[in-house]
Design an enzyme around this catalytic site. Structure first.
Site, PDB file in Angstrom:
ATOM      1  N   GLU A 149      -7.794  15.987 -10.065  1.00 27.15           N
ATOM      2  CA  GLU A 149      -6.943  16.485 -11.142  1.00 27.15           C
ATOM      3  C   GLU A 149      -7.716  16.934 -12.381  1.00 27.15           C
ATOM      4  OE1 GLU A 149      -2.919  13.903 -10.079  1.00 27.15           O
ATOM      5  OE2 GLU A 149      -4.076  13.395 -11.869  1.00 27.15           O
ATOM      6  N   GLU A 309      -0.733  15.048  -3.479  1.00 26.90           N
ATOM      7  CA  GLU A 309      -0.016  13.867  -3.949  1.00 26.90           C
ATOM      8  C   GLU A 309       1.448  14.248  -4.123  1.00 26.90           C
ATOM      9  OE1 GLU A 309      -1.708  12.009  -7.397  1.00 26.90           O
ATOM     10  OE2 GLU A 309      -3.768  12.175  -6.657  1.00 26.90           O
TER      11      GLU A 309
END
Length: 673
Positions: A149, A309
């Site tokens: 991320e 995710e």
């Protein structure tokens, strides 16, 4: 294109290092039973892999991978460079990042690193090399995720001496001479001239004000730095693991890094999708935002993507969100598939009992006993798995493109004009209008080819270059329908106001207008009349009013209030074989509907079908085959109707045209039907 990811459609993020070894086989067995085919491992486990400098321990990971392999579960490895260990930070505290106030951030979270620091990069290279060499021949390892991320960290970081030196080098490479550099930044203002690149600072907090040109270059530099930091890892893995795929888990519209640039050398882009929000924020019903995140991710490489995710339970760190209702987790995952995801990996397998994310709930609760979430997602994987191989590689074939530019976003974040005016929100406003009409959308860079799109919407084209202007002229000339908005053509590529003509500058002839003045609507909205239907009621202009003079265009809507009452607010201009719409405000919902009705007709854009609120209609195409998805994202029954529905075979679902709460229908047909 590496195809080691083929046939992988459902997965989970697993942290075996958090649990006793005697539990691992139970987890693997439950995963197999649920339909899990792939697991991501290791993205935060630097210390477990290198407990002391140069002393690598992959034995525990080998054991976990071998166990998963015995259950026919494949593995993605994350490079753990988002979590440098305590021994490294204690030995070299200079790798910790420094914020805009000159404070060094500490150990104890994640992303506590300076990505420009040469010493830190040396440790990263050593670790990634050791991992790549060790796992290169492991048949169960299919691919890699770089770091974690990039888009949600380093928002105010790093501004250390290493970053200052890297920034100076970046500027010298870009501008060549300090004279060109000073001109581009407009440093004559407030005595900000530099005699050499070595004098340039990182933009730490000032006494008052910031140089907009400096801030734009800083944001672009930070993005390039992250792209380079990722590439050093990619190069190592490509060398030792040429058959493995490489991806990164992006974060939708997060803007720290230009995801178009970040994705160029990846095999495919991935995304982390949390409809329940972050840290207690609750967008649950904002289905168009969730859809936009997915369409945005697909745009990074113009190909299907992965969800690395996917929300699997209640979200929360210190504060928790709402618990997803029965069926809601499945519907969110199915929405991802409908928008182009070829694989959905659920975060996380089991709710963690330690650390910051104890309340970011997984498929299994803290107890590890399968419950409602496990049963629901098990049923979903069983239902969708038979069609996933066939869907793999298919795309939506959109005829509408919305221009998204990180440079425009950066420039507007520096000077938003109105305190509530936001570039991403403007983009999403136009996206949402098409979403509710069930019109598929692609996001496009301003450097992309527009010719495949009948309608191109380009909000807030604040920075303008000759090359971009020429693209818009050529697109309209060839017959395209173009929508432009307020604050177009204001500045040059260096974030300096252009002054050679009235706004929208070089695009004035394209739009057939001039903007002689403007008004920032800080405390009021302005009423607007739709000229073709003066009896249709009141429309509103919000946040901004361009005061427009017609230079060949037609006024579609005019202001009713303020000293500019009677002047145009929305215009339409014929240019070449195309049409150009200009919207001089942030339109109210009703005004936006009226404009988009007209633009869609001009472009010949048709909806997939009719549907009740909360139902999403989307499609994917491949090799002449078409799949249409009808998905109910609400907890109540809802209906829909797709065009010439009798020609479509219902491949998945119950009663045609009627969806139960959170139910999915998939239709299959041939292109042209």
């Amino acid at each position: 294109m590496r195809d080691s990811f083929k046939g992988l459609h459902f997965g989970t993020d697993y942290y075996p290092e958090h649990w006793p070894r005697e539990r691992w086989e139970t987890d693997a067995s439950l995963m197999k039973e649920m339909g899990i085919q792939v697991v991501r491992l290791g993205e935060f486990s630097w210390h477990k892999m290198e407990p002391r400098e140069g002393k690598y321990d992959f034995g525990w990971l080998d054991e976990a991978i071998a166990l998963l392999g015995r259950y026919d579960i494949q593995v993605i490895l994350g490079t753990p460079t988002a979590a440098p260990p305590a021994w490294l930070v204690n030995r070299h505290p200079e790798i910790l990042p420094i914020d805009s106030q000159g404070r060094r951030r500490g150990f104890g979270g994640r992303h506590h690193d300076c990505q420009s620091n040469p010493l830190y990069r040396k440790y990263v290279k050593n670790l990634v090399t050791a991992m790549a060499v060790h796992f290169s021949e492991n048949p169960i390892v299919k691919g890699w995720q770089i770091d974690n991320e990039f888009g949600n960290a380093h928002g105010d970081l790093c501004m250390c001496d290493s970053c200052r030196k890297s920034f100076q080098e970046w500027l010298q490479k870009k501008y060549g001479s300090v004279e060109c550099f000073n001109a581009a930044w407009g440093t004559a203002f407030w005595s900000q001239e530099y005699n050499s690149f070595e004098e340039v600072f990182t933009p730490r907090i000032t006494v008052t004000g910031e140089n907009p040109s400096a801030m734009l270059d800083w944001k672009c530099f930070c993005s390039d730095l992250i792209v380079d930091f990722q590439q050093i890892q990619i190069d190592i893995i490509r060398r030792y693991c040429p058959e493995h795929f490489i991806t990164h888990n992006c974060m939708g519209f997060a803007d720290k890094v230009n995801y178009y640039d970040l994705s160029k050398t990846l095999d495919f882009a991935s995304h982390d999708q949390y409809p329940g929000g972050f840290y207690g924020k609750m967008p649950f019903e904002n289905n168009e935002l969730m859809a936009a995140n997915l369409d945005m991710t697909r745009s990074f490489k113009k190909q299907p993507f992965w969800i690395m995710e996917q929300q699997a339970g209640m979200t929360g760190w210190n504060i928790m969100g709402r618990t997803p209702a029965p069926g809601q987790l499945s519907a969110w995952a199915e929405q991802c598939v409908a928008h182009g995801a070829d694989c959905v990996v659920f975060f996380r397998w089991r709710s963690c009992t330690v650390g910051t994310e104890q309340y970011w709930h997984g498929i299994l609760p803290h107890s590890g006993r399968p419950g409602r979430r496990y049963a629901e997602l098990k049923e979903m994987t069983k239902r969708l798995s038979p069609i996933m191989d066939e869907l793999s590689g298919s795309m939506p074939d959109s005829r509408v493109g919305i221009v998204f530019s990180y440079r425009q976003e950066y420039a507007f974040s520096i000077q938003p004009h109105h305190p509530d005016l936001n570039y991403v929100n403007q983009v999403l406003m136009y996206y949402g209008e098409l979403y509710k009409r069930s019109i598929p959308v692609d996001f496009v860079q301003d450097t992309d080819d527009f010719s495949n799109y009948r309608l191109v919407i380009a909000p807030l084209q604040y920075l303008m270059t000759k090359e971009l202007a020429d693209k818009y002229f050529a697109y309209a000339e060839a017959g395209g329908t173009l929508v432009l908005t307020m604050r177009t053509g204001v500045k040059d590529e260096h974030n300096i106001c252009m002054c050679d003509r009235e706004l929208p500058g070089v695009l004035s002839d394209l739009c057939g207008i001039e903007v002689s003045d403007y008004d920032c609507l800080r405390d009021a909205d302005v009423r607007v009349t739709w000229e073709e239907d003066r009896e249709s009621g009141v429309y509103y202009a919000t946040k901004w009013s361009d005061i427009i003079t017609l230079k060949g265009a037609e006024a579609l809507a005019c202001y009713r209030d303020e000293f500019y009452a009677g002047t145009p607010c929305v215009t339409e201009n014929a240019y070449g074989m195309g049409r150009v719409f200009y919207i001089g405000t942030e339109p109210s919902e009703k005004l936006l509907e009226a404009v988009m009705d007209r633009a869609a007709v001009s472009a010949g854009i048709r909806s997939i079908g009719r549907k009740d609120p909360g139902v999403e209609l989307s499609r994917r195409k491949k090799d002449g085959k078409v799949w249409i998805f009808a998905l109910n994202l609400t907890g109540r029954p809802a209906g829909y109707e797709i065009g010439e529905q009798q020609k479509w075979k219902l491949a998945l679902g119950g009663q045609k045209g009627m969806l139960q709460p959170f139910e999915l229908h998939i239709y299959q047909g041939e292109e042209g039907e």
